[in-house]
Enzyme design. Structure first.
Site: not given
Length: 375
Positions: A123, A125, A314
């Site tokens: 991922d 961000d 996240d």
């Protein structure tokens, strides 16, 4: 642990020692049984998210619009905690028993990947870059960029993000990687993927192309509707939209929630989901980061082979990928979070700096392994 995936070999000694040490540190607490049961059932604020989704699907709420928005706000608070309270430390220790650090358990991860092709999914961000107030300034460090470049030299690597491909590429700036933007609804990568060699990049899949006019229309409406909410921003990620409320005063969350839900209620072909201080609007099709992961594995030629995917993320949207890995019994999911969260990931890392350390260790292991094979 029954709650762990892909433990196909005897658990290595380091894992046992770490678990025993953690167990001893909290063994005298009367909270342990409750906390352990909560962790094993996937607790830790999960109830809020389930209630939130149930209410959002209830468009005809019989005049209970206020209750719907209130549930929305509760979910926004629950999914965006800013700190761990002191009385939650015990739950955190118990949670770590079930989701240990990927750095502490690195030897176990490598042990379980023996003889398999490692493929990395990252991922952006909150994983490769820190979460920042202005989403347009979510820059990764040069050191992290160099680390990701090294990873891609040794393993097939994909960036899987809610951002548009153009946006995430402008941040990563690395050719030769696979990019899955808009939560996997826009996938590009090398056409000769099986050999994992650089070649002309091409569009591999865009399952939501027909939604582009609708997405653009809703984007314009949301920009106009949210102007009166200070701090709110709407980001057009091509095949999906993101309404950021990180800079919105919590007192205004209700107003923002109401405005967004009223707009989306008029578009039944779109669905509203939630991430870290962001509301996501996506086409209501059976596609997500988990489906993108499976598609990429097929494109790489590893659909049914001896593969070991490592997915690091996240956000809630990454849970779709974690679920796929768990159901396949292949590879591992690593959640990036300093606080307990409901997750299908097997391991955790605290923040992007720990992600960087983990990736560097992965590269070092591969280099050492390749060198030993040549001798």
């Amino acid at each position: 642990m029954k709650n762990h995936q892909n433990v196909v070999a005897p658990v290595v000694k380091s894992r046992v020692n770490t678990l025993e040490a953690l167990a001893v540190s909290i063994s005298n607490s009367t909270l342990l049984p409750r906390a352990a049961v909560t962790a094993s059932r996937g607790g830790f604020w999960g109830l809020y998210s389930k209630k939130f989704m149930k209410n959002l699907k209830n468009n005809g709420d019989g005049g209970k619009g206020g209750a719907k928005v209130n549930t929305f706000i509760d979910s926004m608070r629950a999914s965006s905690p800013t700190r761990v309270k002191s009385d939650e430390n015990q739950d955190k220790n118990s949670w770590i028993l079930y989701h240990p650090s990927a750095l502490n358990m690195f030897d176990e991860i490598i042990y379980n990947s023996r003889g398999k092709q490692v493929v990395t999914f990252l991922d952006y961000d909150g994983t490769l870059s820190p979460i920042v107030a202005d989403p347009d300034k979510a820059f990764m460090t040069e050191k992290m960029r160099a680390t990701v470049k090294d990873v891609a030299r040794h393993f097939p690597t994909a960036i899987v993000s809610g951002r548009s491909i153009d946006k995430v590429y402008s941040f990563v700036q690395l050719a030769g990687l696979y990019y899955a933007g808009s939560h996997g609804m826009d996938i590009k990568g090398p056409t000769k993927s099986r050999s994992h060699k650089k070649s002309n990049e091409a569009v591999l899949l865009q399952p939501a192309s027909q939604f582009l006019p609708m997405i653009n229309e809703v984007y314009k409406i949301l920009v106009e509707k949210t102007k009166c909410v200070p701090g709110a921003t709407v980001e057009n990620n091509k095949f999906c939209l993101s309404v950021h409320f990180r800079c919105v005063d919590e007192k205004s969350w209700g107003a923002l929630a109401e405005k967004v839900t009223l707009v989306i209620d008029e578009y039944p072909k779109l669905r509203l989901t939630q991430g870290r201080k962001v509301l996501e609007i996506r086409p209501a099709i059976n596609w997500d980061k988990g489906k993108a992961l499976e598609f990429l594995l097929e494109s790489l030629g590893y659909g049914n082979s001896n593969v070991f995917p490592i997915y690091i993320g996240d956000d809630r949207t990454d849970e779709d990928a974690f679920k796929v890995l768990r159901s396949r019994g292949q590879g591992i999911g690593i959640l990036v979070s300093p606080i307990p969260k409901e997750t299908n990931a097997s391991y955790t890392l605290q923040d992007p700096s720990e992600v960087e350390q983990f990736l560097q260790r992965l590269v070092a292991w591969k280099r050492k392994s390749s060198l030993s094979h040549k001798l």
